[in-house]
Design an enzyme around this catalytic site. Structure first.
Site, PDB file in Angstrom:
ATOM      1  N   LYS A  17      72.320  49.890 -91.887  1.00 60.42           N
ATOM      2  CA  LYS A  17      70.966  50.496 -91.936  1.00 60.42           C
ATOM      3  C   LYS A  17      71.079  52.010 -91.860  1.00 60.42           C
ATOM      4  O   LYS A  17      72.089  52.555 -91.396  1.00 60.42           O
ATOM      5  CB  LYS A  17      70.085  49.974 -90.795  1.00 60.42           C
ATOM      6  CG  LYS A  17      70.612  50.163 -89.363  1.00 60.42           C
ATOM      7  CD  LYS A  17      70.284  51.469 -88.704  1.00 60.42           C
ATOM      8  CE  LYS A  17      70.723  51.520 -87.242  1.00 60.42           C
ATOM      9  NZ  LYS A  17      70.824  52.866 -86.677  1.00 60.42           N
ATOM     10  N   GLY A 125      76.067  54.956 -86.152  1.00 58.32           N
ATOM     11  CA  GLY A 125      74.610  54.976 -86.315  1.00 58.32           C
ATOM     12  C   GLY A 125      74.158  54.166 -87.513  1.00 58.32           C
ATOM     13  O   GLY A 125      73.047  54.336 -88.014  1.00 58.32           O
ATOM     14  N   LEU A 126      75.027  53.268 -87.985  1.00 57.42           N
ATOM     15  CA  LEU A 126      74.714  52.445 -89.164  1.00 57.42           C
ATOM     16  C   LEU A 126      74.387  51.000 -88.785  1.00 57.42           C
ATOM     17  O   LEU A 126      74.144  50.166 -89.663  1.00 57.42           O
ATOM     18  CB  LEU A 126      75.902  52.460 -90.137  1.00 57.42           C
ATOM     19  CG  LEU A 126      76.239  53.819 -90.756  1.00 57.42           C
ATOM     20  CD1 LEU A 126      77.566  53.757 -91.505  1.00 57.42           C
ATOM     21  CD2 LEU A 126      75.114  54.273 -91.693  1.00 57.42           C
ATOM     22  N   ASP A 163      69.063  46.890 -81.792  1.00 59.77           N
ATOM     23  CA  ASP A 163      68.908  46.907 -83.257  1.00 59.77           C
ATOM     24  C   ASP A 163      69.007  45.521 -83.897  1.00 59.77           C
ATOM     25  O   ASP A 163      68.702  45.366 -85.077  1.00 59.77           O
ATOM     26  CB  ASP A 163      69.992  47.787 -83.902  1.00 59.77           C
ATOM     27  CG  ASP A 163      69.716  49.274 -83.718  1.00 59.77           C
ATOM     28  OD1 ASP A 163      68.577  49.623 -83.352  1.00 59.77           O
ATOM     29  OD2 ASP A 163      70.645  50.063 -83.945  1.00 59.77           O
TER      30      ASP A 163
HETATM   31  O1  C5P Z   1      70.636  48.282 -77.068  1.00 61.00           O
HETATM   32  P1  C5P Z   1      71.948  48.909 -77.380  1.00 61.00           P
HETATM   33  O2  C5P Z   1      73.113  48.102 -76.862  1.00 61.00           O
HETATM   34  O3  C5P Z   1      72.110  49.308 -78.797  1.00 61.00           O
HETATM   35  O4  C5P Z   1      71.965  50.264 -76.573  1.00 61.00           O
HETATM   36  C1  C5P Z   1      73.127  50.961 -76.229  1.00 61.00           C
HETATM   37  C2  C5P Z   1      72.760  52.048 -75.237  1.00 61.00           C
HETATM   38  O5  C5P Z   1      71.989  53.056 -75.896  1.00 61.00           O
HETATM   39  C3  C5P Z   1      71.906  51.577 -74.090  1.00 61.00           C
HETATM   40  O6  C5P Z   1      72.701  51.108 -73.021  1.00 61.00           O
HETATM   41  C4  C5P Z   1      71.161  52.847 -73.704  1.00 61.00           C
HETATM   42  O7  C5P Z   1      72.002  53.678 -72.940  1.00 61.00           O
HETATM   43  C5  C5P Z   1      70.963  53.532 -75.048  1.00 61.00           C
HETATM   44  N1  C5P Z   1      69.640  53.240 -75.645  1.00 61.00           N
HETATM   45  C6  C5P Z   1      68.509  53.862 -75.124  1.00 61.00           C
HETATM   46  N2  C5P Z   1      67.287  53.592 -75.684  1.00 61.00           N
HETATM   47  C7  C5P Z   1      67.173  52.757 -76.736  1.00 61.00           C
HETATM   48  C8  C5P Z   1      68.312  52.132 -77.293  1.00 61.00           C
HETATM   49  C9  C5P Z   1      69.528  52.403 -76.714  1.00 61.00           C
HETATM   50  O8  C5P Z   1      68.607  54.635 -74.164  1.00 61.00           O
HETATM   51  N3  C5P Z   1      65.977  52.533 -77.266  1.00 61.00           N
END
Ligand code: C5P
Length: 315
Positions: A17, A125-126, A163
């Site tokens: 993405k 970031g993909l 995501d």
């Molecule tokens: O949900 P995901 O595992 O992708 O998130 C990784 C880290 O990115 C989370 O632990 C958090 O520190 C940060 N994050 C955030 N706010 C979001 C998505 C991710 O702070 N909306």
């Protein structure tokens, strides 16, 4: 996402993405950040094959696609940063963890074996790991004959990563675009989103999502995605380009010199617009047509290190 069931197995092509718009609205008490982002699936895909196993633990083999393996091996031998980094240990892979979570939630007695061929760079970031996890949920649901709805799979997905729900909905119908809110898990598909040509660079060094979010400072006056949606409705590519925005870009730029360097290189290309995707480190530009994307990719390959690729985004 393209799903092809066969015999006792299922093959899935699952996309990367790009975030064409991302605004950080504020920090939440649970440590996550409230977002408004517009994501589109793109034509760069990983492939996953899932087969039923009678019992035992869920297993995963994961490798870079042929051609990328050599680059990855060469770089690690020379101790050099490379867009195709060493892959994480298999038990940490989000696709494997997603299938284990689904097996537990469904009380499924059988096991599964996953084979994952990666083309989407990591720490980029993909959404590569999230896309693989969504594909693994769809494939395991199919081979175990669970018949869980996408909504039910989303509940499992949301516990594993912000995501993944996007890839199960907008990405579930290939291709797709959606506005995602909350942590990123509240999805509003944008069915009339135009197909755009793009060019992207994942520099040799990736970025850690938690580190970029820790570094970011939510703005006093956040921008809205609405003007970009309006520009898409009128098909005004110049306006779409000017409205690309990533509220994490300044934070990422403080952590990696690559972001500023890529911004400078993309400024020289005369594209409608450019920005960082997600929490980086991939930087992309929207192009007028596929020919411009291909030519821009050629120029970027001569000027920067890393993985340069081009294709189409959204629909
Ligand atoms: O949900 P995901 O595992 O992708 O998130 C990784 C880290 O990115 C989370 O632990 C958090 O520190 C940060 N994050 C955030 N706010 C979001 C998505 C991710 O702070 N909306």
């Amino acid at each position: 996402m393209f799903v092809r069931p066969f015999g006792a197995g299922c093959e899935v092509q699952t996309p990367a993405k790009l975030n064409l718009f991302l605004e950080v609205l504020g920090r939440r008490p649970d440590g996550f950040h409230e977002l408004e982002t517009l994501m589109t699936t793109v034509s760069l895909c990983d492939s996953l094959v899932c087969q039923v196993e009678p019992d035992g633990p869920v297993r995963l083999d994961c490798a870079w696609a042929v051609g990328l393996q050599a680059a990855s091996r060469e770089a690690s031998r020379a101790d050099r940063a490379c867009a195709w980094e060493a892959l994480p240990p298999e038990h940490e892979n989000l696709a494997l963890r997603a299938v284990e979570a689904l097996r537990r939630a469904a009380g499924e007695p059988r096991s599964a074996r996953l084979r994952l061929i990666k083309r989407i760079p990591a720490a980029a970031g993909l959404g590569g790991a999230s896309s693989d996890a969504a594909a693994a949920l769809v494939a395991a649901n199919e081979v175990w004959g669970l018949n869980w709805s996408r909504e039910r799979l989303q509940a499992v997905a949301a516990t594993l990563g912000s995501d993944i729900p996007f890839f199960l909905t907008a990405g579930g119908v290939w291709p797709g675009a959606a506005v995602c809110r909350g942590r990123g898990e509240r999805i509003e598909p944008v069915p009339d989103w135009p197909t755009l040509a793009f060019v992207a660079v994942r520099p040799p060094v990736g970025l850690s999502t938690p580190a970029v979010f820790r570094e970011c400072r939510p703005p006093a006056e956040p921008r809205s995605v609405e003007p970009l949606l309006e520009a898409a409705r009128t098909g005004d590519l110049g306006r779409i380009g000017r409205l690309l925005h990533n509220g994490l870009q300044a934070a990422a730029g403080r952590l990696s010199p690559w972001i500023g360097r890529l911004e400078h290189e993309f400024n020289r290309l005369d594209l409608p617009g450019h920005a960082m995707s997600g929490s980086g480190s991939t930087y992309f530009g929207v192009c007028r047509h596929a020919g411009q994307a291909r030519r821009a990719a050629g120029r970027l390959r001569n000027r920067v290190d890393g993985a340069v690729f081009w294709g189409t985004a959204g629909r």
